[in-house]
Design a protein around this motif. Structure first.
Motif, mmCIF file in Angstrom:
data_model
loop_
_atom_site.group_PDB
_atom_site.id
_atom_site.type_symbol
_atom_site.label_atom_id
_atom_site.label_comp_id
_atom_site.label_asym_id
_atom_site.label_seq_id
_atom_site.Cartn_x
_atom_site.Cartn_y
_atom_site.Cartn_z
ATOM 1 N N GLN A 298 -3.200 7.445 -10.297
ATOM 2 C CA GLN A 298 -2.038 7.186 -10.399
ATOM 3 C C GLN A 298 -1.655 5.990 -11.095
ATOM 4 N N CYS B 9 -4.871 8.967 8.415
ATOM 5 C CA CYS B 9 -3.671 8.030 8.198
ATOM 6 C C CYS B 9 -3.163 7.294 9.246
ATOM 7 N N ILE C 252 -3.971 5.334 -0.026
ATOM 8 C CA ILE C 252 -3.062 5.019 -1.049
ATOM 9 C C ILE C 252 -2.660 6.299 -2.101
ATOM 10 N N ILE C 253 -3.897 6.587 -2.548
ATOM 11 C CA ILE C 253 -3.441 7.614 -3.589
ATOM 12 C C ILE C 253 -3.257 8.887 -2.975
ATOM 13 N N GLN C 254 -3.729 9.134 -1.709
ATOM 14 C CA GLN C 254 -3.305 10.393 -1.117
ATOM 15 C C GLN C 254 -1.797 10.325 -0.159
ATOM 16 N N GLY C 255 -1.121 9.022 -0.660
ATOM 17 C CA GLY C 255 0.038 8.835 -0.003
ATOM 18 C C GLY C 255 0.199 8.802 1.592
ATOM 19 N N TYR C 256 -1.001 8.291 2.141
ATOM 20 C CA TYR C 256 -1.087 8.336 3.669
ATOM 21 C C TYR C 256 -0.437 6.906 4.147
ATOM 22 N N ARG C 257 -0.251 6.014 3.101
ATOM 23 C CA ARG C 257 0.311 4.806 3.529
ATOM 24 C C ARG C 257 0.980 4.280 2.205
ATOM 25 N N ASN C 258 2.028 3.931 2.182
ATOM 26 C CA ASN C 258 2.757 3.223 1.246
ATOM 27 C C ASN C 258 1.939 2.055 0.564
ATOM 28 N N LEU D 67 1.180 -3.625 -4.124
ATOM 29 C CA LEU D 67 1.938 -3.703 -5.333
ATOM 30 C C LEU D 67 3.208 -4.728 -5.151
ATOM 31 N N PRO D 68 4.246 -4.177 -4.333
ATOM 32 C CA PRO D 68 5.350 -5.080 -4.228
ATOM 33 C C PRO D 68 4.920 -6.674 -3.863
ATOM 34 N N GLN E 122 -0.811 -1.008 -13.214
ATOM 35 C CA GLN E 122 -1.439 -0.876 -11.863
ATOM 36 C C GLN E 122 -1.933 0.677 -11.731
ATOM 37 N N ILE E 123 -2.860 0.633 -11.072
ATOM 38 C CA ILE E 123 -3.654 2.210 -10.962
ATOM 39 C C ILE E 123 -4.050 2.009 -9.490
ATOM 40 N N ALA E 124 -3.964 3.227 -8.990
ATOM 41 C CA ALA E 124 -4.438 3.583 -7.934
ATOM 42 C C ALA E 124 -5.531 4.915 -7.914
#
Lengths: 419, 419
Positions: B46, B218, A19-25, A29-30, A46-48
């Motif tokens: 984040q 990923c 999540i924090i490296q953006g590999y997956r949405n 959270l939603p 919210q914290i990643a």
């Protein structure tokens, strides 16, 4: 509309490099925010963070400033799974082996035919002392709920297909049995074809007069959802009346539903068959319709006539018509809809032809131009010219939204938009 | 492969209720994380928070523990846009009116034909003292970069179609001119048809021997991307060789690219025409292919033959064949591919027929079963039986992935998977 609990401070911590490296949405959270809405709560923060030692301090701070902290991910067997260890250290609660859980995990892996070393099972069967364990029917990592000094922490597995059923099956019933101090009602309205700011202008003052506590707007291409919360049940009727009167047939649902679901449900109920003939949307419309379970009872035929030859051979569009007015035109859109209707034998046919870009535009027919036609047995086709200058993906989405909404209006005998 | 800058602590703060309340996916995090990867950096933390007074403290803490903080959203004209005010308070830097910016914003609104009150323009043209301003070509809110005591803070607008071009056009050049202390190289590999854990098993030890600093995996349905960073340029050849030798034709790109892009680019280059005949995927395959700009030069015909009648009338599948072996069968998949090939005149045709569920399964043909066939001019069709037991949406995605990969293999004359 649903009935909900107390107002408290709820935080979400998403662990894991993906999540924090953006590999997956971050879909947690939603998903969880929407679930909280129906429980009468919302996230304050919210914290990643990556799986690392920082986590202990992040969890400790979050726990002591919140009523409830949700932590996702990091419950697996490998060395980068450190959530339980971090929570244990942050809250000073020991980790203890659990024999029954160990047997469960072993039989989960056996059933899946996966060979797993003993140490991995041992690690996964460690639990925080006195934690309430949550069964995982779709994976090996069990969830848990910890209570300490009137505060709560919920640990959930990272994969969405494990987290989401665990939340619905185990956390929601626990939550409902546990929190019920203040009550509120929740209502969602879904609206097509009107901008968020205009929706706000039309109803916000009136909603405030009725006495709504919270109003949230969410705009996505071609639709807006409005989420409301209020204290007295009798306000629900007033609010629904206000939304219905203000937005008329543009209000397509008073529940959390997709436009294509409304189309398929009503077409199935009315035994109407649907066909589509797509050029610029390239199959997005049929793809959305067939995302709805049971859609095969209503959706029967789709064409993606991307080339002009396909429009001619498949949909009986006159070649000379394309040569004279062009493929992106009122006449061709209508002929595509009519051809699709007749060839398929469906009750309703939808056709779209436009210029998605980035190439292929001209001064007369710029990128973003689209003709959308709808045809119904015994009805003359109706065609709409629209202009959605945008990137390719958003353009396709906006055209599909307008087209699927036309299907909804025809199926439900609603007024059609102006040409 | 690209060349990058220093390693520092970078945090991301996403403001705005739409993200924290889950009204909209946080696309900023994956976009910026990927961009940071190519700048040689990654996020350490984040945080998403609502527009509120909490923000001042959150920004202050983040700023003083990081080298660089990125804050998104809250730069608009309305009362819930408070980011500039919060940064001003957090860092003790005054907000100052900017006449030139005010004129720019006024002319942006004028060009869009939007009437905006003076106070709104005044609010939007306030800037932090000494900030470097970033032009916004797609909206009214300008971005900015603030430097204080060797630390940096970047403010970017919330809408993705404003943030992303601003980042690429203004932030990246600034970043590259500013940071270049340590260097590293970056490489991405995209692989189909192998599980993440197996990929890791096959290459991780060898990559570590070569001397790779970071390895990130990923997994998304049907593919895995592997991201690598390393210090010496000469390692690139070794790494690419390792990936190519290990994964062969399963490695479909050594750059950040979608499978459908590879298919369309190569089909266009080789002047090959593609047709699709979809049942269970309902148009997802043609939708993905037509998401690629320029796809109309290669993709010509698509059918969504959801009903059996459509398979018979459109693709010349024998009705008695469907009656005897069923629509989800090797024979029908092959007949669909062959019918699509012949009717469209394409060079290659792909056909899929399966059971997406949740209803419609049987003991012999359970939900998740699919037959995928590919046909090429002068070639006997080849059909694959696969089993993807999953939810409807994931099933469609996995089938489309397998099918699009077949197109890639045929177009590039790669070996085909075993039947």
């Amino acid at each position: 509309m649903s009935w909900i609990g107390s107002f408290m401070r709820v935080e979400l911590i998403n662990t894991g490099t993906e999540i924090i490296q953006g590999y997956r949405n971050n879909t947690h959270l939603p998903f969880l925010a929407r679930e909280l809405f129906f429980l009468g709560e919302k996230f304050t923060l919210q914290i990643a963070a990556a799986d690392s030692k920082d986590l202990v301090e992040i969890i400790r701070r979050s726990f002591y400033r919140s009523t409830l902290t949700i932590v996702t991910g990091g419950l697996g067997p490998t060395s980068d799974d450190v959530t339980k260890e971090a929570v244990s250290e942050a809250l000073g609660i020991p980790l203890i082996g659990n024999e029954e859980l160990s047997r469960k995990i072993r039989s989960f892996y056996d059933a899946a035919g996966i060979t797993v070393p003993d140490w991995a099972i041992q690690k996964q069967s460690l639990c925080l002392e006195n934690a309430l364990l949550l069964d995982n029917e779709h994976g090996s990592a069990c969830g848990s709920i910890i209570e300490k000094e009137g505060r709560f922490l919920i640990m959930l597995p990272g994969p969405p297909h494990e987290l989401e059923p665990m939340w619905k099956k185990h956390v929601v019933p626990w939550w409902r049995s546990r929190f019920d101090i203040k009550k509120a009602y929740r209502l969602i309205g879904k609206i097509v074809g009107i901008a968020e700011s205009l929706i706000q202008e039309k109803v916000e003052e009136k909603l405030k007069k009725i006495g709504v506590d919270e109003i949230g707007y969410c705009e996505s291409p071609g639709e807006v959802s409005i989420r409301l919360s209020f204290q007295e049940q009798e306000k629900a009727t007033k609010i629904m009346q206000l939304l219905t009167e203000t937005f008329g047939s543009d209000l397509y649902a008073l529940e959390d539903k997709e436009l294509e679901e409304v189309v398929i449900e009503n077409a199935v109920a009315k035994k109407l068959k649907i066909a589509t003939a797509e050029s610029c949307t390239g199959g997005l419309i049929s793809n959305r319709l067939t995302n709805v379970p049971g859609s095969s009872a209503a959706f029967i035929y789709g064409w993606v006539t991307y080339s002009n030859e396909a429009k001619v051979s498949q949909l009986k569009v006159n070649k000379s018509l394309i040569d004279s007015v062009g493929a992106v035109s009122k006449e061709v859109a209508e002929a595509m809809a009519q051809g699709a209707l007749e060839t398929s034998g469906a009750d309703i046919a939808l056709a779209v032809t436009g210029i998605a870009g980035p190439q292929g535009g001209s001064p007369e027919k710029p990128v973003g131009l689209v003709w959308i036609a709808i045809s119904r047995k015994g009805m003359v086709p109706v065609a709409y010219k629209r202009f959605f200058p945008s990137d390719r993906i958003t353009f396709k989405r906006l055209v599909s939204q307008f087209g699927i909404d036309l299907l909804r209006r025809i199926i439900l005998d609603k007024d059609l938009p102006k040409c």
